[in-house]
Design an enzyme around this catalytic site. Structure first.
Site, PDB file in Angstrom:
ATOM      1  N   ASP A   1      13.276  24.614 -30.919  1.00  0.00           N
ATOM      2  CA  ASP A   1      13.968  23.446 -31.469  1.00  0.00           C
ATOM      3  C   ASP A   1      14.976  22.844 -30.505  1.00  0.00           C
ATOM      4  O   ASP A   1      15.640  21.875 -30.835  1.00  0.00           O
ATOM      5  CB  ASP A   1      14.656  23.801 -32.792  1.00  0.00           C
ATOM      6  CG  ASP A   1      15.684  24.908 -32.638  1.00  0.00           C
ATOM      7  OD1 ASP A   1      16.074  25.206 -31.502  1.00  0.00           O
ATOM      8  OD2 ASP A   1      16.098  25.487 -33.665  1.00  0.00           O
TER       9      ASP A   1
ATOM     10  N   ASP B   1       9.008  29.745 -31.083  1.00  0.00           N
ATOM     11  CA  ASP B   1      10.116  30.214 -31.907  1.00  0.00           C
ATOM     12  C   ASP B   1       9.644  30.147 -33.366  1.00  0.00           C
ATOM     13  O   ASP B   1       8.789  29.317 -33.704  1.00  0.00           O
ATOM     14  CB  ASP B   1      11.327  29.303 -31.691  1.00  0.00           C
ATOM     15  CG  ASP B   1      12.487  29.676 -32.592  1.00  0.00           C
ATOM     16  OD1 ASP B   1      12.843  30.857 -32.614  1.00  0.00           O
ATOM     17  OD2 ASP B   1      13.015  28.780 -33.284  1.00  0.00           O
TER      18      ASP B   1
ATOM     19  N   CYS C   1       0.841  -1.190   0.000  1.00  0.00           N
ATOM     20  CA  CYS C   1       0.000   0.000   0.000  1.00  0.00           C
ATOM     21  C   CYS C   1       0.878   1.241   0.000  1.00  0.00           C
ATOM     22  O   CYS C   1       2.105   1.155   0.011  1.00  0.00           O
ATOM     23  CB  CYS C   1      -0.941   0.014   1.206  1.00  0.00           C
ATOM     24  SG  CYS C   1      -0.074   0.155   2.785  1.00  0.00           S
TER      25      CYS C   1
ATOM     26  N   ASP D   1      17.345  27.685 -28.507  1.00  0.00           N
ATOM     27  CA  ASP D   1      16.236  28.071 -27.632  1.00  0.00           C
ATOM     28  C   ASP D   1      16.375  27.479 -26.236  1.00  0.00           C
ATOM     29  O   ASP D   1      15.476  27.643 -25.407  1.00  0.00           O
ATOM     30  CB  ASP D   1      14.901  27.601 -28.233  1.00  0.00           C
ATOM     31  CG  ASP D   1      14.629  28.216 -29.595  1.00  0.00           C
ATOM     32  OD1 ASP D   1      14.844  29.439 -29.729  1.00  0.00           O
ATOM     33  OD2 ASP D   1      14.242  27.488 -30.512  1.00  0.00           O
TER      34      ASP D   1
END
Length: 795
Positions: free
Chosen positions: A690, A493, A14, A694
């Protein structure tokens, strides 16, 4: 060195178990752990300079749980004497995660037991190879261990049912509406004692073992509740049986059927839960099933079929029509079309020629070709996808903290309530009636279910992230799955994200006294040293194969380049660069503005300090961009475009794509700052790029989404990777997040309301213990079943 491993754990019953292991591991120096009850795994980040792998597994075992081990049988060639076998044994045992290795010289085989997560079959085979020998798998045993465990649970359930059914019949015969036969032998207390004892101590021993282990570690779990409840019914019945036999007690109150049926129902629930949980991991199984099993390797001009794990980097492979490409590599001879839909989502086959990249597990559809293996095993694109999905399924979402807190104190509170209920019943409601008081207390103990709470979040995350992966959306973790639902703004972008990222030269206008061919030749030569997509477009437009050499090359981010070519000094770039170089471009400004208004990027070319030409490059918008942006705006999301292009060009592209907010003339290093500015306005922001220039903006955003095309699927800076470059995946990612979190909230609600309502009803004596046991057993199953509804989610 920092390491991350996924350790399989046995013995958890559990959420309290998972919490105890997690707390214990996190107390180790240099260790950060998350334990997933549904997966029965712990994701552990550790520094091997601070803590050893054996200390981590030792801690788990010290807490009273087991570490999953697997066995692999190998055929080994190259051994010549006993010293060889001894060398291999010692080398394998020194590997982290290998617990035992036996090498048999006579049969030229090895049997190795290891802990998945710390090592795997390919690493073991590689170790044997490094020792100077050759190892091959005898058989694929993947999944056999879990299959055996499920079969064992099924067999125990069948045996328990057979033994409990006669006892259940004794209870049914006492019901007022029953008029059937009453088998007197079953009414004998000693017969009931024998049947119940087998169930209690043979079949139910795991509950005693788990409960005792938990108590030794100063905690409590579901095993404690089941052991207490069934033991109370069983030992009270034993007491009544002794009174009947030795003290002339004529009407014993027996509850043997209660203990036996309770254990049977709990086992039934656990078996159904295990079967359902297997369905939550089908995404991983299906992904792994995409991998080719064998490859055709070229050796000295002849072909040989080899298992996929034997393919090495640099091997020359032959792929025929209709076959899966075995590993990532490069096409070196031939031509074909390849179905890459499993990676990119593109339904149309892609033409592949010499020099093109190939992705493992994609399908060769037409021609035969030869390829060179470049990425094998865990380095392939498919392995990267599987790894991301596994990590996401093993992670925790912040919403799970509530369940963790509750489950940590749940069992002790239930035990206190049960004792209180027993006391009230025996002292006030029905004084002196032990059977009635015991029945109410047992019902309280067994209806309480911490399992449902523990499974509420991880099962939904497992199914949700798996469904997302099937659609080309790879969440890196549960926390990102939860955060995505709250996004308010998404920043894209431009180049390579909204547009195709493959610009072409559309206009070449001369303004100086040099010939067009000469200007283009010098410009292409200068740009060949640049990696920028616009530079590649200019080089591609040149018809010259023998471009002159470039020296003294200098690039200015966001402005352009300068270089020396064939005794000429060139400057190619924006207005900003021309201004820096004091070059007059006034005569071309009007034309440049016109081209920029058409959505084209304009570059000015100066040679030896004189303005010579204007070059316009256009990058077309992806087919999916307009539809994707429209879908986001329909969901009330603010859409922004971020680009280094000048405002005119950016506005033209944004208008075509349907974007209202434009952030233009932004240098790469300024992109992260623009994201912070939006966040400062109180917005929850995602960045889509990309994953290369970035990366800072992806890291700063609340959610970073990286476009992953081809083999580029594991972009570190991003929280979500969109495989294939389809922007429609962005809206789908939002939908997956919202639907999965809605499912989690449903699970938590029903798990909490079940206990909140069930315990008081049981305390009032309105539930027979076996009914309470059935409700507890099926509560976990209902949570898993609700999570499995996400498999039918439409995206």
């Amino acid at each position: 060195m920092k390491n991350t491993v996924q350790i399989g754990i046995t013995g958890m019953t559990c959420a309290a178990c998972a919490n105890r292991i997690e707390r214990g591991l996190n107390k180790l120096e240099g260790v950060s752990a998350n334990v997933n009850l549904a997966l029965e795994k712990a994701k552990v980040d550790y520094d091997d300079h601070v803590v050893k792998a054996s200390e981590i597994t030792g801690k788990i075992e010290k807490l009273g749980y087991g570490v999953s081990k697997e066995k692999v049988d190998l055929d080994i060639s190259g051994m010549t004497c006993a010293a060889c076998a001894t060398r291999i044994e010692k080398g394998l045992v020194r590997m982290p995660g290998v617990t035992d290795a036996v090498v048999n010289l006579a049969t030229e085989s090895a049997s190795v037991r290891y802990q998945p997560g710390f090592t795997d079959q390919s690493a073991i085979i590689e170790k044997v190879s490094k020792l100077g020998y050759t190892a091959r798998l005898k058989a694929d045993e993947q999944g056999e261990v879990k299959h055996r465990e499920l079969r064992k649970k099924r067999n125990k359930l069948i045996l328990s049912s057979v033994l409990a059914l006669p006892l259940l019949l004794t209870m049914v015969t006492h019901l007022p509406f029953y008029y059937g036969p009453q088998p007197m032998i079953l009414m004998n207390p000693w017969v009931q004692l024998v049947l119940a004892s087998i169930v209690q101590f043979y079949i139910g021993w795991s509950f005693y073992h788990g409960g005792f282990r938990a108590l030794l570690n100063k905690s409590a779990n579901m095993d404690v509740l089941v052991a207490l409840g069934t033991s109370a019914a069983y030992f009270y019945s034993v007491f009544e049986t002794i009174r009947y036999q030795f003290y002339g007690f004529h009407h014993p109150e027996l509850y043997f059927e209660t203990s036996a049926v309770l254990i049977t129902l709990v086992l039934l629930g656990k078996y159904m839960e295990a079967r359902a949980k297997r369905q939550t991991t089908t995404a991983i199984t299906e992904l792994m099933g995409l991998q080719a099993k064998e490859a055709t390797r070229m050796v000295n001009g002849r072909e040989e079929r080899v298992p996929i794990h034997e393919v090495q980097v640099g091997d020359l492979l032959r792929v025929r029509p209709g076959e899966k490409i075995p590993v990532d590599g490069m096409l070196v001879e031939g031509e074909s079309t390849v179905d890459e839909s499993m990676i990119t989502g593109e339904s149309l086959p892609v033409v592949k020629r010499t020099g093109d990249e190939l992705i493992g597990a994609t399908m060769n559809t037409t021609g035969a070709f030869s390829m060179r293996a470049e990425k094998v095993g865990k380095d392939t694109a498919l392995a990267g996808i599987v790894r991301i999905v596994e990590e996401a399924q093993g992670s925790k979402a912040p919403i799970q903290r509530l369940a963790d807190v509750i489950s940590g104190i749940f069992v002790p509170i239930v035990i206190v309530i049960a004792v209180f209920v027993f006391t009230i019943w025996i002292a006030a409601i029905h004084p002196g009636e032990w059977g009635t008081a015991l029945s109410a207390a047992i019902s309280v103990l067994v209806i309480a279910c911490p399992c449902a709470l523990g499974l509420a979040t991880p099962t939904s995350i497992m199914v949700g992230t798996g469904k997302a992966a099937e659609n080309g959306i790879l969440f890196k973790g549960g926390e990102f799955l939860e955060t995505t639902q709250n996004l308010q703004s998404i920043v894209f972008d431009k180049t390579g994200t909204i547009t195709k990222g493959k610009p072409e030269v559309t206009d070449f206008l001369l303004y100086g006294n040099l010939q067009r061919d000469e200007v283009l030749r010098l410009t292409a030569a200068a740009e060949q040293a640049s990696e920028h997509p616009l530079a590649k477009a200019i080089v591609a437009s040149s018809e010259h194969d023998d471009l002159p050499a470039v020296y003294d090359f200098h690039a200015q981010t966001g402005a352009g380049i300068s270089a020396s070519v064939a005794n000429h000094r060139l400057a190619i770039g924006t207005r900003r660069l021309m201004k820096q170089e004091s070059i007059n471009i006034q005569m071309a400004i009007h034309e440049a503005s016109r081209l920029e208004s058409a959505g084209k990027t304009v570059m000015f070319v100066a040679i030896d300090g004189q303005f010579q030409a204007l070059i316009a490059v256009a990058d077309t918008i992806k087919d999916s961009s307009i539809a994707a942006i429209k879908a986001l705006k329909a969901r009330g999301i603010g859409v922004y475009m971020l680009t280094g292009d000048n405002t005119r060009t950016a506005d033209a592209i944004a208008e075509k794509a349907g974007i209202d907010h434009v952030l233009a003339e932004v240098l790469p290093e300024e992109k992260a700052q623009k994201i912070r500015e939006l966040q400062a306005q109180g917005l929850s922001v995602a960045m889509v790029g990309d994953g290369i220039n970035d990366a800072p903006a992806l890291a700063v955003a609340d959610i970073g989404m990286a476009i992953g095309t081809g083999t580029d699927v594991a972009i570190e800076a991003a929280d979500i990777t969109l495989v294939g470059g389809e922007l429609t995946h962005v809206a789908k990612a939002l939908d997956v997040s919202k639907k999965t979190m809605h499912n989690i909230r449903q699970n938590l609600f029903w798990a909490l309301i079940y206990n909140a309502v069930g315990i008081p009803i049981a305390a009032l004596g309105l539930l027979a213990p076996w009914v309470a046991g059935a409700a507890m057993a099926f509560s976990s199953v209902s949570v898993v079943a609700n999570s499995l509804r996400l498999k039918r989610m439409k995206l």
